[in-house]
Design an enzyme around this catalytic site. Structure first.
Site, PDB file in Angstrom:
ATOM      1  N   ASN A  23       0.808  -1.224   0.000  1.00 52.12           N
ATOM      2  CA  ASN A  23       0.000   0.000   0.000  1.00 52.12           C
ATOM      3  C   ASN A  23       0.841   1.274   0.000  1.00 52.12           C
ATOM      4  OD1 ASN A  23      -2.180  -1.620  -0.095  1.00 52.12           O
ATOM      5  ND2 ASN A  23      -2.912  -1.221   1.993  1.00 52.12           N
ATOM      6  N   ARG A  96      -8.033  -1.609  -7.387  1.00 53.88           N
ATOM      7  CA  ARG A  96      -8.646  -0.389  -6.866  1.00 53.88           C
ATOM      8  C   ARG A  96      -7.656   0.798  -6.857  1.00 53.88           C
ATOM      9  NH1 ARG A  96     -13.048   2.440  -4.741  1.00 53.88           N
ATOM     10  NH2 ARG A  96     -12.330   3.685  -3.008  1.00 53.88           N
ATOM     11  N   CYS A 120     -10.312  -6.158  -5.242  1.00 57.30           N
ATOM     12  CA  CYS A 120     -10.977  -7.247  -4.526  1.00 57.30           C
ATOM     13  C   CYS A 120     -12.418  -6.830  -4.230  1.00 57.30           C
ATOM     14  CB  CYS A 120     -10.259  -7.540  -3.204  1.00 57.30           C
ATOM     15  SG  CYS A 120      -8.714  -8.444  -3.371  1.00 57.30           S
ATOM     16  N   ARG A 125     -17.047   0.246  -2.500  1.00 54.98           N
ATOM     17  CA  ARG A 125     -15.849   1.029  -2.761  1.00 54.98           C
ATOM     18  C   ARG A 125     -16.057   2.183  -3.757  1.00 54.98           C
ATOM     19  NH1 ARG A 125     -10.705  -2.971  -2.589  1.00 54.98           N
ATOM     20  NH2 ARG A 125      -9.823  -1.273  -1.415  1.00 54.98           N
ATOM     21  N   LEU A 129     -15.514  10.599  -2.763  1.00 49.68           N
ATOM     22  CA  LEU A 129     -14.656  11.535  -2.006  1.00 49.68           C
ATOM     23  C   LEU A 129     -13.460  11.982  -2.853  1.00 49.68           C
ATOM     24  CD1 LEU A 129     -14.648   9.726   1.467  1.00 49.68           C
ATOM     25  CD2 LEU A 129     -15.976  11.723   0.787  1.00 49.68           C
ATOM     26  N   ARG A 402      -1.426 -10.878  -4.828  1.00 46.15           N
ATOM     27  CA  ARG A 402      -1.537  -9.419  -4.945  1.00 46.15           C
ATOM     28  C   ARG A 402      -0.790  -8.712  -3.819  1.00 46.15           C
ATOM     29  NH1 ARG A 402      -7.438  -7.482  -6.502  1.00 46.15           N
ATOM     30  NH2 ARG A 402      -6.165  -5.631  -6.576  1.00 46.15           N
TER      31      ARG A 402
END
Ligand code: UD1
Length: 421
Positions: A23, A96, A120, A125, A129, A402
């Protein structure tokens, strides 16, 4: 089709080096769209999501290669400039986090065209925003036929943005869009996740002026250009938490090297409540499983520094074997209990309704054929499989790959009886 085969129960004994954080790596790779000159990313994990991001960079016109760099084997080197600002649907569908290219492309070229992102299936999701924040920065957005077409006719112009929820992706998109901009952008209720700090630190080395990272108010003073640099991506706190959960569930003692201890602290009490002994050193952590695992009682997922949703499934697998009842409340994503039916196949006693799951610890789990329905659910099945008696066969490895460089390599280093066939 590959599967993981685990022969359990397989108590752990060994040590492993925690790889770079997915991330952090994904938004930092996307941030290279903003940079002039060459960037060298060290400790960039070999994950399918990283490869998918590299493919987007190459599609945009960048050179992005993995090669030896100074003292580092397998650094990722990125250079070039964006020759196009459109990302095709099939690339966006892969994950994503591809949505952060929106901010990066807008920041560098003032234009971006991409479709809604995939990833995923852990909930709806939405990206409302992200889009409303970009509008505040002077971006005009048209949504047509599943495509998002963005232009910033007067460039990105700093403004005050208050997020109604501290979204990680939205905070990153705002940072990427406004790092090169006119004026100052202030994000109130910004995400405080460690990966946001890593992205801000990276951008600052490239010449950005970002302050407040890790706090709720994040300030980005726009600059006119950013330049490539050499940067080491932080270690993955969720991978570390996964292996602590594996040790708790299967028993034994392990050492995690290159462990992001400071960022694991919010999870430590859960493992300690379960009876695990954890000794924290500078960059490593020693974990000893208890003889009898206890229920951690109550786990509520929250934005950082709360307990992370990304570790919920793995800790639930551990709690399935703990004495007593554990209540889980999943507050971040609405479809993040997909591991429950698979854990039940292994003999766990878990009931879920809405965002609450009740786990009644059992003495033993027994091996079965299960399938990873998403990334962290897959990690939970590895956790449970190590503790279960007999053979556990896990399918759906495309999800696990992933976020884990080679989960079978790491778990084998920790002494687990696991192989990929
Ligand atoms: C990131 C992480 C993911 C982690 C999550 C929460 C990456 C690549 N992924 O995902 O591993 O589980 O943070 O820590 O870093 N939301 C909206 N509207 C928006 C944006 C978000 O309603 O515009 C909602 C989402 O549906 C979700 C919640 O906010 O319910 C959290 O999402 P967010 O923090 O944005 O997570 P991601 O950036 O997608």
């Amino acid at each position: 089709m590959s599967v993981l085969v685990i022969e359990g129960p397989s108590p752990l004994c060994g040590e492993v080096v925690i790889h770079g954080a997915k991330n952090s790596a994904l938004p930092i790779l996307a941030a290279s769209v903003l940079l002039k000159g060459e960037t060298a990313l060290k400790s960039c994990p070999k994950l399918s999501d990283v490869e998918a991001t590299a493919k987007i960079l190459r599609h945009l016109g960048f050179k992005c290669v993995r090669q030896n760099y100074r003292d580092e084997k397998n650094a990722v080197l990125i250079s070039g400039y964006p020759k196009r600002n459109e990302i095709p649907h099939y690339m966006m569908r892969k994950m994503r986090s591809s949505v952060v290219f929106l901010g990066a492309l807008l920041g560098r070229t003032g234009e971006a065209k991409l479709s809604f992102p995939g990833g995923c299936d852990i909930g709806a999701r939405p990206i409302d925003l992200h889009l409303s924040s970009l509008r505040r920065l002077g971006v005009e957005i048209n949504e047509k036929h599943g495509c998002i077409i963005c232009t910033a006719p007067k460039g990105i112009i700093g403004d005050y943005i208050t997020l109604s929820f501290p979204s990680v992706g939205a905070t990153e998109n705002i940072m990427l869009a406004s790092a090169i901009s006119k004026g100052t952008t202030v994000i109130e209720n910004a995400a405080r996740e460690p990966e946001i700090i890593d992205l801000a630190n990276f951008l600052n080395i490239c010449g950005a002026k970002i302050s407040g990272q890790g706090e709720s108010t994040l300030i980005i003073e726009g600059v006119s250009s950013l330049y490539g640099c050499e940067y080491r991506i932080m270690p993955d706190r969720i991978v570390a938490a996964t292996y602590i959960a594996c040790c708790g569930a299967a028993g034994g003692e392990i050492v995690l090297r290159n462990s992001p201890n400071q960022y694991i602290l919010p999870m430590l009490s859960v493992f300690e409540d379960a009876g695990c002994v954890l000794s924290i050193y500078k960059n490593s952590i020693y974990v000893k499983a208890p003889k009898k695992l206890l229920s951690p009682q109550m786990i509520r997922t929250m934005p950082y520094p709360g307990f992370p949703t990304d570790a919920q499934a793995q800790v639930m697998a551990m709690a399935a074997l703990a004495e007593g009842t554990t209540v889980f409340v999943e507050n971040i994503f609405e479809n993040r209990f997909q591991h429950i039916p698979e854990l039940v196949r292994l003999g766990a006693k878990i009931k879920a309704e809405g965002k609450v799951a009740i786990v009644e610890g059992v003495k033993n789990l027994s091996g079965a054929f299960v399938k990873a329905p998403d990334l962290r659910a897959g990690a939970a099945l590895v956790t449970a499989g190590l503790a279960a008696g007999g053979i556990t066969t896990i399918g759906g490895l495309e999800y696990i790959d992933r976020g884990y460089e080679s989960i079978e390599r790491d778990v084998s280093m920790l002494g687990g009886k696991i192989k990929r066939i």
